[in-house]
Design a protein around this motif. Sequence first.
Motif, PDB file in Angstrom:
ATOM      1  N   LYS A 151       9.244  98.845  -2.302  1.00 16.86           N
ATOM      2  CA  LYS A 151      10.296  99.850  -2.115  1.00 16.86           C
ATOM      3  C   LYS A 151      11.675  99.218  -2.259  1.00 16.86           C
ATOM      4  CE  LYS A 151      12.080 103.357   1.056  1.00 16.86           C
ATOM      5  NZ  LYS A 151      11.959 104.008   2.393  1.00 16.86           N
ATOM      6  N   LEU A 152      11.858  98.028  -1.709  1.00 17.78           N
ATOM      7  CA  LEU A 152      13.145  97.340  -1.831  1.00 17.78           C
ATOM      8  C   LEU A 152      13.436  96.976  -3.287  1.00 17.78           C
ATOM      9  CD1 LEU A 152      13.019  94.899   1.230  1.00 17.78           C
ATOM     10  CD2 LEU A 152      14.407  96.977   1.008  1.00 17.78           C
ATOM     11  N   LEU A 153      12.417  96.523  -3.989  1.00 17.84           N
ATOM     12  CA  LEU A 153      12.599  96.156  -5.394  1.00 17.84           C
ATOM     13  C   LEU A 153      12.978  97.385  -6.212  1.00 17.84           C
ATOM     14  CD1 LEU A 153      12.439  94.012  -7.625  1.00 17.84           C
ATOM     15  CD2 LEU A 153       9.997  94.548  -7.857  1.00 17.84           C
ATOM     16  N   ALA A 154      12.294  98.504  -5.955  1.00 11.35           N
ATOM     17  CA  ALA A 154      12.599  99.738  -6.680  1.00 11.35           C
ATOM     18  C   ALA A 154      14.034 100.182  -6.403  1.00 11.35           C
ATOM     19  CB  ALA A 154      11.619 100.838  -6.272  1.00 11.35           C
ATOM     20  N   ALA A 155      14.473 100.076  -5.146  1.00 15.54           N
ATOM     21  CA  ALA A 155      15.840 100.461  -4.794  1.00 15.54           C
ATOM     22  C   ALA A 155      16.846  99.554  -5.492  1.00 15.54           C
ATOM     23  CB  ALA A 155      16.025 100.383  -3.279  1.00 15.54           C
ATOM     24  N   ALA A 156      16.537  98.262  -5.552  1.00 10.12           N
ATOM     25  CA  ALA A 156      17.441  97.310  -6.198  1.00 10.12           C
ATOM     26  C   ALA A 156      17.532  97.579  -7.698  1.00 10.12           C
ATOM     27  CB  ALA A 156      16.960  95.885  -5.947  1.00 10.12           C
ATOM     28  N   VAL A 157      16.388  97.785  -8.322  1.00  5.00           N
ATOM     29  CA  VAL A 157      16.365  98.035  -9.766  1.00  5.00           C
ATOM     30  C   VAL A 157      17.141  99.305 -10.099  1.00  5.00           C
ATOM     31  CG1 VAL A 157      14.875  98.655 -11.711  1.00  5.00           C
ATOM     32  CG2 VAL A 157      14.236  96.767 -10.200  1.00  5.00           C
ATOM     33  N   THR A 158      16.946 100.352  -9.289  1.00  2.18           N
ATOM     34  CA  THR A 158      17.653 101.614  -9.518  1.00  2.18           C
ATOM     35  C   THR A 158      19.154 101.440  -9.351  1.00  2.18           C
ATOM     36  OG1 THR A 158      15.761 102.905  -8.753  1.00  2.18           O
ATOM     37  CG2 THR A 158      17.899 103.999  -8.751  1.00  2.18           C
ATOM     38  N   GLU A 175      27.653  84.419  -8.113  1.00  3.09           N
ATOM     39  CA  GLU A 175      28.769  85.236  -8.562  1.00  3.09           C
ATOM     40  C   GLU A 175      28.350  86.609  -9.082  1.00  3.09           C
ATOM     41  OE1 GLU A 175      30.941  82.921 -11.389  1.00  3.09           O
ATOM     42  OE2 GLU A 175      31.286  81.273  -9.981  1.00  3.09           O
ATOM     43  N   ARG A 176      27.094  86.733  -9.524  1.00  6.83           N
ATOM     44  CA  ARG A 176      26.681  88.008 -10.100  1.00  6.83           C
ATOM     45  C   ARG A 176      25.459  88.609  -9.416  1.00  6.83           C
ATOM     46  NH1 ARG A 176      24.336  88.473 -16.119  1.00  6.83           N
ATOM     47  NH2 ARG A 176      22.422  88.046 -14.954  1.00  6.83           N
ATOM     48  N   ASP A 177      24.329  87.906  -9.424  1.00 11.14           N
ATOM     49  CA  ASP A 177      23.077  88.497  -8.960  1.00 11.14           C
ATOM     50  C   ASP A 177      23.095  88.835  -7.468  1.00 11.14           C
ATOM     51  OD1 ASP A 177      22.283  88.124 -11.535  1.00 11.14           O
ATOM     52  OD2 ASP A 177      20.840  86.537 -11.127  1.00 11.14           O
ATOM     53  N   LEU A 178      23.462  87.874  -6.630  1.00  9.73           N
ATOM     54  CA  LEU A 178      23.393  88.096  -5.183  1.00  9.73           C
ATOM     55  C   LEU A 178      24.416  89.108  -4.667  1.00  9.73           C
ATOM     56  CD1 LEU A 178      22.467  84.531  -3.944  1.00  9.73           C
ATOM     57  CD2 LEU A 178      21.209  86.630  -3.436  1.00  9.73           C
ATOM     58  N   PRO A 179      25.668  89.101  -5.130  1.00  9.33           N
ATOM     59  CA  PRO A 179      26.589  90.144  -4.660  1.00  9.33           C
ATOM     60  C   PRO A 179      26.115  91.560  -4.994  1.00  9.33           C
ATOM     61  CG  PRO A 179      27.806  88.360  -5.694  1.00  9.33           C
ATOM     62  CD  PRO A 179      26.351  88.100  -5.966  1.00  9.33           C
ATOM     63  N   ALA A 198      22.939  92.300  -2.832  1.00  6.82           N
ATOM     64  CA  ALA A 198      23.276  92.526  -1.427  1.00  6.82           C
ATOM     65  C   ALA A 198      23.799  93.941  -1.225  1.00  6.82           C
ATOM     66  CB  ALA A 198      24.306  91.502  -0.962  1.00  6.82           C
ATOM     67  N   ALA A 199      24.652  94.393  -2.131  1.00  2.00           N
ATOM     68  CA  ALA A 199      25.191  95.753  -2.031  1.00  2.00           C
ATOM     69  C   ALA A 199      24.094  96.794  -2.237  1.00  2.00           C
ATOM     70  CB  ALA A 199      26.304  95.941  -3.067  1.00  2.00           C
ATOM     71  N   ALA A 200      23.166  96.511  -3.155  1.00  2.00           N
ATOM     72  CA  ALA A 200      22.082  97.455  -3.436  1.00  2.00           C
ATOM     73  C   ALA A 200      21.112  97.582  -2.267  1.00  2.00           C
ATOM     74  CB  ALA A 200      21.333  97.023  -4.696  1.00  2.00           C
ATOM     75  N   LEU A 201      20.871  96.466  -1.556  1.00  2.00           N
ATOM     76  CA  LEU A 201      19.885  96.472  -0.475  1.00  2.00           C
ATOM     77  C   LEU A 201      20.483  96.843   0.884  1.00  2.00           C
ATOM     78  CD1 LEU A 201      17.735  93.289  -1.261  1.00  2.00           C
ATOM     79  CD2 LEU A 201      17.238  95.684  -1.808  1.00  2.00           C
ATOM     80  N   GLY A 218      19.924  97.965   6.447  1.00  2.00           N
ATOM     81  CA  GLY A 218      20.792  98.235   7.589  1.00  2.00           C
ATOM     82  C   GLY A 218      21.965  97.286   7.678  1.00  2.00           C
ATOM     83  N   GLY A 219      22.237  96.568   6.624  1.00  2.00           N
ATOM     84  CA  GLY A 219      23.346  95.617   6.570  1.00  2.00           C
ATOM     85  C   GLY A 219      23.224  94.781   5.319  1.00  2.00           C
ATOM     86  N   ALA A 220      24.352  94.272   4.858  1.00  4.17           N
ATOM     87  CA  ALA A 220      24.329  93.476   3.633  1.00  4.17           C
ATOM     88  C   ALA A 220      23.877  92.050   3.934  1.00  4.17           C
ATOM     89  CB  ALA A 220      25.709  93.453   2.989  1.00  4.17           C
TER      90      ALA A 220
END
Length: 245
Positions: free
Chosen positions: A11-18, A89-93, A96-99, A104-106
């Motif tokens: 579910k987390l992966l799907a939310a991130a990909v979307t 600089e790119r992937d994690l920021p 973090a915002a997507a998840l 319940g927090g970045a």
Amino acid sequence: MSSQPLPPVPKLLAAAVTALGGAERSGQVTMASAVAHALDTGEHLAVQAGTGTGKSLAYLVPAIRHAVESGKTVVVSTATIALQRQLVERDLPRLAAALEPELGGAPEFAILKGRRNYLCLHRLGSGAPEDPDEALFDAFAVSKMGREVQRLHAWAEKTQEGDRDELVPGVSEQAWRQVSVSARECLGVSRCPVGIDCFAEKAKAVAAKVDVVVTNHALLAIDAITGIPVLPEHDVVVIDESHEL
């Protein structure tokens, strides 16, 4: 440590990909599930993923979930500075915002490099012996390095992190050696007159408080082999580009 049950990795992966505007990839889902299983069981896992798999998300999503759920730092080690920068600089920021809504927090992250990559305030103040090899009898080279060192001193007055990569444009290796030290040359935080303000120690302190620390294979090896604790306490290591280790 999270007090609420977290969503499962798929579910987390799907939310991130979307959120990142991507499309589901079967190989990415399979890899993420395998990483999640390894984290749950404590088993070692080796993955060979082809180009286009989206392997960064496939290991970062379960790694972040584990860090948030357990309250323990996850270390991600890479072979190249380019991949380190891409992650931090790119992937994690973006991830973090997507998840953030799902967790319940970045989640928080930091980069940790070898001591040589940080400005040394003690060396800056005390000076360093110049490299005699290439510049000794070359007036142009000496003047060029002198200008670079002057710029480093000016930069030292305003930098918050002392990270060499912040300096744009950069300086020559010879100039940087005038204001930096290796781990072997370092006096140690307790003996150094300016140890309390040490940029390398500050970076280490920040890394101890985040969910994901991105480092390199050299620092990982030093931590593992020498017994010198250069990385924060952790129970999970993800080795990207592991064939380079």
